[in-house]
Design an enzyme around this catalytic site. Structure first.
Site, short mmCIF file in Angstrom:
data_model
loop_
_atom_site.label_atom_id
_atom_site.label_comp_id
_atom_site.label_asym_id
_atom_site.label_seq_id
_atom_site.Cartn_x
_atom_site.Cartn_y
_atom_site.Cartn_z
N ASP A 74 0.82 -1.22 0.00
CA ASP A 74 0.00 0.00 0.00
C ASP A 74 0.85 1.27 0.00
O ASP A 74 0.66 2.17 0.82
CB ASP A 74 -0.95 0.02 1.20
CG ASP A 74 -1.73 -1.26 1.36
OD1 ASP A 74 -2.15 -1.83 0.33
OD2 ASP A 74 -1.92 -1.71 2.50
N GLU A 81 -11.28 0.42 -3.66
CA GLU A 81 -10.53 0.83 -2.47
C GLU A 81 -9.27 1.56 -2.90
O GLU A 81 -9.00 1.74 -4.09
CB GLU A 81 -10.18 -0.40 -1.62
CG GLU A 81 -9.39 -1.46 -2.36
CD GLU A 81 -9.21 -2.74 -1.59
OE1 GLU A 81 -9.55 -2.77 -0.39
OE2 GLU A 81 -8.73 -3.73 -2.18
#
Length: 532
Positions: free
Chosen positions: A15, A194
């Protein structure tokens, strides 16, 4: 043009989000259930990165207690505005999709004007809007917008989809207070949208979204709007910008963030995994222990749309006008006298008290074992480092003279409290000698132990041999060769936990504990080293 290795950050570094301040680049990644949280990496060329600190270093910022595997700190966004650096993230205190238990976190940001100064990051400012994968965007009129991902109230639970969607609202940045009700700006046919980021480039707003989940269906998409952050959003004809199949060398590509260099050139980072080959066949990525890593790619623009990696799939190398960075094949910590461990060591959860010293014995790490063993969901006395190479040997040397049963110190290869393998020194059964205990998982939450008596009361060398297929733990006394126990297969070591998710990578570490009591004798480690 020099060739460089991808990933640019190997091991457990998922991420990624990055920011440029002048000629300096800063990047952070998810840390989940480990402390300190949110590493700060620095680079001048986007290729060679140095860990310079962490944003979450105090219990007032991050108090991880008994979160499930994969809970904790998720998917940060790194931004710079008016001389201040901001990182948004969230803390999952309860996350167990197997039982459909999700306590949607409020999310927060921390800020600093000097990322090089230890402990300079502020305490969190919490948002009203719940969700995960928080993103901040400053519009030209000074308005600040928060985007998060959560399941809309009107989601049909009978659909069989997770229903995770991107919600955006205007906020008061100083307090985190919502000024508007959140609006859904992206739902995905896959049921998972997301990792969003909004940027502005010339006349368009761009919405970057990770879709398909973080497994083999992972991909990155982009949309644009000439109106504003609420859309309407136009679908890019080149979507997905990046994706992969289960036959590619780099898989699970997505969750991207972009940066414009001072020269006007654009680059992007994303997470991905490297599966390994066995007999010329690709193995399942999650049997690869290193986890999700940070990869770099070029970004070009055509007809006001971004193109990632020249429209090609990610590879394990790329060309760039920068000095080549050789892989780090050796690492060693000789535990110089200091107040704190060197950067790169992590605790499972936030320690309730300090149980280590680098000064009580010269050139040793001294652990005073606490009352929690390695199966505890609390914070055992254990320090860990990310495994960054699939093949190599992890070694340490231990002095430990326990006087009571149920006290142990040693080294561990650690996936989560349900799955790990350790080798430690304990008091012998008759109390007059010591024994080595090899503990390894057989299935999540199930362990078996093997013991062997030690011949002396001196230092014991402990080691973990790492390969793509298995871990082998061993020990040696005096100047003898290692005695190796039976290998533990990678299938066993990377099993999914019964609660939470296996979102991290494998870690290697040192530990000491007493069963529900403090260990009154110190465990002294002379060094820790990894040789690839």
């Amino acid at each position: 043009m020099p060739t460089h290795n991808n990933p640019i950050l190997s091991g457990f570094n998922p991420d990624p989000s990055l920011v440029r301040v002048g000629e300096d680049y800063y990047l952070t990644t998810s840390t989940f259930e480990y402390f300190p949280g949110l590493p700060i990496y620095h680079s001048r060329d986007l290729i060679s990165w140095t860990l310079i600190g962490h944003a979450l270093t105090r219990p007032s910022q991050l108090n991880l207690r008994t979160v499930e595997p994969g809970g904790g700190i998720w998917a940060p966004t790194f931004r710079h505005h008016d001389g201040v650096l901001y990182i948004t993230s969230c803390l999952w205190t309860a996350y167990s999709p197997q039982q459909n238990v999700r306590v949607w976190p409020r999310g927060f940001y921390v800020s600093t004007q000097d990322p090089w100064k230890a402990d300079s990051w502020s305490d969190p400012i919490y948002f009203d809007q719940p969700g995960f994968d928080q993103d901040l965007f400053w519009d030209d009129d000074g308005s600040v917008y928060l985007s998060t991902c959560f399941r809309p109230i009107d989601h049909d639970m009978k659909s069989g989809l997770k229903g995770f969607a991107i919600h955006t609202s205007k906020i008061d940045l100083a307090t985190g207070t919502s000024l508007e009700a959140p609006r859904v700006i992206r739902r995905s046919p896959s049921g998972v949208a997301e990792g969003s980021h909004i940027i502005r480039k010339e006349q368009y707003y761009y919405l970057f979204v990770a879709e398909g989940g973080t497994e083999s269906g992972h991909m990155e998409l982009v949309f644009r709007s000439s109106t504003g952050v609420y859309g309407p959003w136009e679908h890019c004809p080149n979507n997905p910008l990046i994706s992969a199949t289960t036959q590619d060398d780099v898989q699970n590509t997505g969750h991207a963030d972009l940066i414009e260099e001072s020269t006007g050139k654009w680059r992007a980072v994303c997470l991905a995994v490297r599966p390994y080959r066995q007999r010329h066949a690709l193995r399942t990525p999650y049997l690869q222990p290193i986890g999700r890593e940070t990869f770099l790619m070029d970004v070009t623009w055509e007809d006001d749309w971004p193109i990632f990696n020249q429209g090609s799939k990610l590879q394990l190398s790329f060309g760039a006008e920068a000095d080549s960075v050789p892989p780090i094949l050796k690492w060693r910590d000789s535990f110089e006298a200091s107040e704190h461990l060197s950067l790169g060591w992590y605790h499972k959860n936030t320690p309730l008290k300090r149980e280590y010293s680098l000064k009580e014995r010269n050139h040793h790490l001294r652990l005073w074992g606490g009352p929690y063993n390695l199966q505890s969901l609390e914070s055992p006395t254990m320090v860990l480092r990310k495994q960054t190479l699939a093949r190599g040997i992890w070694e340490t040397s231990l002095d430990f003279l326990p006087q009571r049963p149920h006290c142990e110190a040693g080294t561990v290869v650690y996936w989560n409290p349900y799955t790990f393998s350790s080798i430690g020194v304990r008091r012998g059964f008759n109390g007059e000698n010591r024994e080595i205990q090899f503990t390894h998982t057989t299935s999540p939450g199930e362990f078996t132990c093997t013991t062997q008596y030690l011949k002396s009361m001196g230092s014991v060398r402990l080691a973990v041999q790492c390969s793509e297929l298995e871990y082998t733990l061993g020990y040696a006394e005096l100047d003898e060769e290692y005695n190796w126990f039976e290998p533990v297969s990678m299938e066993v070591m990377t099993a999914d936990p019964p609660r939470g998710m296996a979102f991290t990578g494998m870690l290697l570490g040192l530990y000491a504990f007493g069963e529900l009591q403090r260990c009154l004798e110190p465990a002294d480690f002379a060094f820790a080293a990894f040789t690839g």
